[in-house]
Motif scaffolding. Structure first.
Motif, PDB file in Angstrom:
ATOM      1  N   ASN A  16      19.313  47.087  -1.337  1.00  0.00           N
ATOM      2  CA  ASN A  16      19.318  47.086   0.123  1.00  0.00           C
ATOM      3  C   ASN A  16      19.451  48.508   0.645  1.00  0.00           C
ATOM      4  OD1 ASN A  16      19.088  44.290   0.552  1.00  0.00           O
ATOM      5  ND2 ASN A  16      21.255  44.006   0.082  1.00  0.00           N
ATOM      6  N   THR A  17      18.602  48.849   1.607  1.00  0.00           N
ATOM      7  CA  THR A  17      18.595  50.203   2.150  1.00  0.00           C
ATOM      8  C   THR A  17      18.471  50.158   3.664  1.00  0.00           C
ATOM      9  OG1 THR A  17      16.179  50.411   2.022  1.00  0.00           O
ATOM     10  CG2 THR A  17      17.438  51.075   0.071  1.00  0.00           C
ATOM     11  N   ILE A  18      18.708  51.315   4.260  1.00  0.00           N
ATOM     12  CA  ILE A  18      18.475  51.484   5.696  1.00  0.00           C
ATOM     13  C   ILE A  18      17.733  52.799   5.898  1.00  0.00           C
ATOM     14  CG2 ILE A  18      20.715  52.603   6.112  1.00  0.00           C
ATOM     15  CD1 ILE A  18      20.740  51.146   8.836  1.00  0.00           C
ATOM     16  N   LEU A  19      16.814  52.806   6.840  1.00  0.00           N
ATOM     17  CA  LEU A  19      16.011  53.985   7.145  1.00  0.00           C
ATOM     18  C   LEU A  19      16.652  54.714   8.328  1.00  0.00           C
ATOM     19  CD1 LEU A  19      13.289  55.155   6.043  1.00  0.00           C
ATOM     20  CD2 LEU A  19      12.170  53.973   7.942  1.00  0.00           C
ATOM     21  N   ILE A  20      17.002  55.972   8.134  1.00  0.00           N
ATOM     22  CA  ILE A  20      17.641  56.785   9.167  1.00  0.00           C
ATOM     23  C   ILE A  20      16.637  57.810   9.690  1.00  0.00           C
ATOM     24  CG2 ILE A  20      19.588  58.250   9.777  1.00  0.00           C
ATOM     25  CD1 ILE A  20      20.484  55.548   8.760  1.00  0.00           C
ATOM     26  N   ILE A  21      16.343  57.771  10.989  1.00  0.00           N
ATOM     27  CA  ILE A  21      15.409  58.723  11.597  1.00  0.00           C
ATOM     28  C   ILE A  21      16.201  59.610  12.556  1.00  0.00           C
ATOM     29  CG2 ILE A  21      13.285  58.986  12.913  1.00  0.00           C
ATOM     30  CD1 ILE A  21      12.507  56.169  12.035  1.00  0.00           C
ATOM     31  N   ASP A  22      16.315  60.869  12.199  1.00  0.00           N
ATOM     32  CA  ASP A  22      17.151  61.820  12.934  1.00  0.00           C
ATOM     33  C   ASP A  22      16.261  62.869  13.587  1.00  0.00           C
ATOM     34  OD1 ASP A  22      19.035  63.596  13.874  1.00  0.00           O
ATOM     35  OD2 ASP A  22      19.589  64.364  11.896  1.00  0.00           O
ATOM     36  N   PHE A  23      16.172  62.809  14.925  1.00  0.00           N
ATOM     37  CA  PHE A  23      15.373  63.771  15.676  1.00  0.00           C
ATOM     38  C   PHE A  23      16.242  64.983  16.029  1.00  0.00           C
ATOM     39  CE2 PHE A  23      13.193  59.753  16.482  1.00  0.00           C
ATOM     40  CZ  PHE A  23      11.875  60.103  16.275  1.00  0.00           C
ATOM     41  N   GLY A  24      15.928  66.131  15.442  1.00  0.00           N
ATOM     42  CA  GLY A  24      16.597  67.369  15.806  1.00  0.00           C
ATOM     43  C   GLY A  24      15.752  68.158  16.788  1.00  0.00           C
ATOM     44  N   THR A  25      16.250  69.291  17.211  1.00  0.00           N
ATOM     45  CA  THR A  25      15.507  70.092  18.191  1.00  0.00           C
ATOM     46  C   THR A  25      14.379  70.903  17.566  1.00  0.00           C
ATOM     47  OG1 THR A  25      17.188  71.822  17.992  1.00  0.00           O
ATOM     48  CG2 THR A  25      17.420  70.280  19.823  1.00  0.00           C
ATOM     49  N   LYS A  27      13.043  69.775  14.080  1.00  0.00           N
ATOM     50  CA  LYS A  27      12.353  68.933  13.109  1.00  0.00           C
ATOM     51  C   LYS A  27      12.972  67.547  13.101  1.00  0.00           C
ATOM     52  CE  LYS A  27      13.274  71.654   9.667  1.00  0.00           C
ATOM     53  NZ  LYS A  27      13.360  72.232   8.295  1.00  0.00           N
ATOM     54  N   VAL A  28      12.239  66.604  12.512  1.00  0.00           N
ATOM     55  CA  VAL A  28      12.746  65.255  12.320  1.00  0.00           C
ATOM     56  C   VAL A  28      13.072  65.087  10.840  1.00  0.00           C
ATOM     57  CG1 VAL A  28      10.434  64.261  12.041  1.00  0.00           C
ATOM     58  CG2 VAL A  28      12.341  62.784  12.691  1.00  0.00           C
ATOM     59  N   THR A  42      15.687  58.829  -0.746  1.00  0.00           N
ATOM     60  CA  THR A  42      14.511  59.639  -0.430  1.00  0.00           C
ATOM     61  C   THR A  42      14.765  60.359   0.888  1.00  0.00           C
ATOM     62  OG1 THR A  42      13.141  57.877  -1.378  1.00  0.00           O
ATOM     63  CG2 THR A  42      11.996  59.629  -0.202  1.00  0.00           C
ATOM     64  N   ALA A  43      14.320  61.602   0.987  1.00  0.00           N
ATOM     65  CA  ALA A  43      14.472  62.375   2.216  1.00  0.00           C
ATOM     66  C   ALA A  43      13.184  63.142   2.494  1.00  0.00           C
ATOM     67  CB  ALA A  43      15.647  63.341   2.109  1.00  0.00           C
ATOM     68  N   VAL A  44      12.690  63.018   3.713  1.00  0.00           N
ATOM     69  CA  VAL A  44      11.483  63.721   4.132  1.00  0.00           C
ATOM     70  C   VAL A  44      11.733  64.313   5.518  1.00  0.00           C
ATOM     71  CG1 VAL A  44       9.017  63.528   4.634  1.00  0.00           C
ATOM     72  CG2 VAL A  44      10.028  62.092   2.853  1.00  0.00           C
ATOM     73  N   SER A  45      11.274  65.510   5.763  1.00  0.00           N
ATOM     74  CA  SER A  45      11.417  66.116   7.092  1.00  0.00           C
ATOM     75  C   SER A  45      10.117  66.802   7.479  1.00  0.00           C
ATOM     76  CB  SER A  45      12.580  67.111   7.128  1.00  0.00           C
ATOM     77  OG  SER A  45      12.338  68.204   6.268  1.00  0.00           O
ATOM     78  N   ARG A  46       9.957  66.983   8.775  1.00  0.00           N
ATOM     79  CA  ARG A  46       8.771  67.685   9.278  1.00  0.00           C
ATOM     80  C   ARG A  46       9.144  68.385  10.579  1.00  0.00           C
ATOM     81  NH1 ARG A  46       2.638  65.682   8.663  1.00  0.00           N
ATOM     82  NH2 ARG A  46       1.605  67.461   9.601  1.00  0.00           N
TER      83      ARG A  46
END
Length: 220
Positions: A16-25, A27-28, A42-46
């Motif tokens: 069981n997992t949860i997806l965390i979407i963190d919007f910074g000033t 990058k996300v 897993t971690a991905v940023s852009r």
């Protein structure tokens, strides 16, 4: 999910997992988290660009922010193991951003960031006409150019055609939820960051909105 254990077709326990979407000033960040032990699987940023049109201006193209999040979520979801179950999605947003939007929520401006200082004169105007003590009583903070109210007043005075066309003034939270088809909703935390919210009365401040010339419906 209330302690429910999900099994694969072979009887193995699903992760069981949860997806965390963190919007910074700048990058996300998107992380896939194991809900049992908090491990980042897993971690991905852009990154997205901060647009400086003039000295003191700082904006982000809302569609660039959205597409960056799409890219990151897509990479994670495509790589999710078949024995992994995503239970939910959680969002984190940077505060103090504001964007004028049209009748159907279409952006009329970029997201104007907190550290955009174009509205210094308008913050002084609000402070002088509302009164600093009254402003603090209503919003819980001091009046500054960071505030969405000052920036909306700047649009009214400097971009009157955009102000006239605007039907909504969205935070990044409202824009993202609107794009997801969930409606342009705000939680109380993000509402209070617009600095137009009466933190004691738990409603938009009629006095501030009347001075700026906008309706409660435009704020979410």
């Amino acid at each position: 999910m209330n302690g429910q254990v999900l099994l694969t077709s072979k009887g193995k326990r699903m992760k069981n997992t949860i997806l965390i979407i963190d919007f910074g000033t700048s990058k996300v960040h998107v992380n896939l988290i194991d809900t049992e032990n908090g491990e980042v699987l897993t971690a991905v940023s852009r990154a997205y660009q901060t647009i400086i049109k003039s000295p003191g201006f700082a904006e982000i193209d809302p569609y660039e922010l959205w597409h960056a999040a799409e890219h990151c979520v897509g990479r994670i979801v495509c790589g999710v193991h078949k024995e992994t179950h995503i239970q939910g999605i959680s969002f984190s947003y940077f505060g103090d951003s504001i964007m004028a939007a049209g009748e159907n929520g279409e952006p009329l401006t970029n997201l104007i960031l907190a550290f955009d200082s174009r509205a210094c004169a308008q913050s002084r105007e609000l402070s002088a006409n509302i009164g600093e003590e009254e402003y603090r009583r209503i919003t819980g903070g001091i009046c500054s150019s960071d505030d969405s109210g000052a920036k909306i007043l700047w649009l009214k005075q400097n971009e009157p055609e955009i102000f006239k066309e605007a039907r909504h003034f969205y935070t990044n939270q409202e824009f993202v939820l609107k794009m997801l088809g969930l409606g342009a909703y705000l939680d109380v935390t993000m509402a209070s960051r617009k600095m137009l919210y009466d933190v004691r009365g738990k409603e938009w401040s009629g006095r501030l909105l009347d001075y700026i010339g906008i309706s409660p419906d435009s704020l979410g």
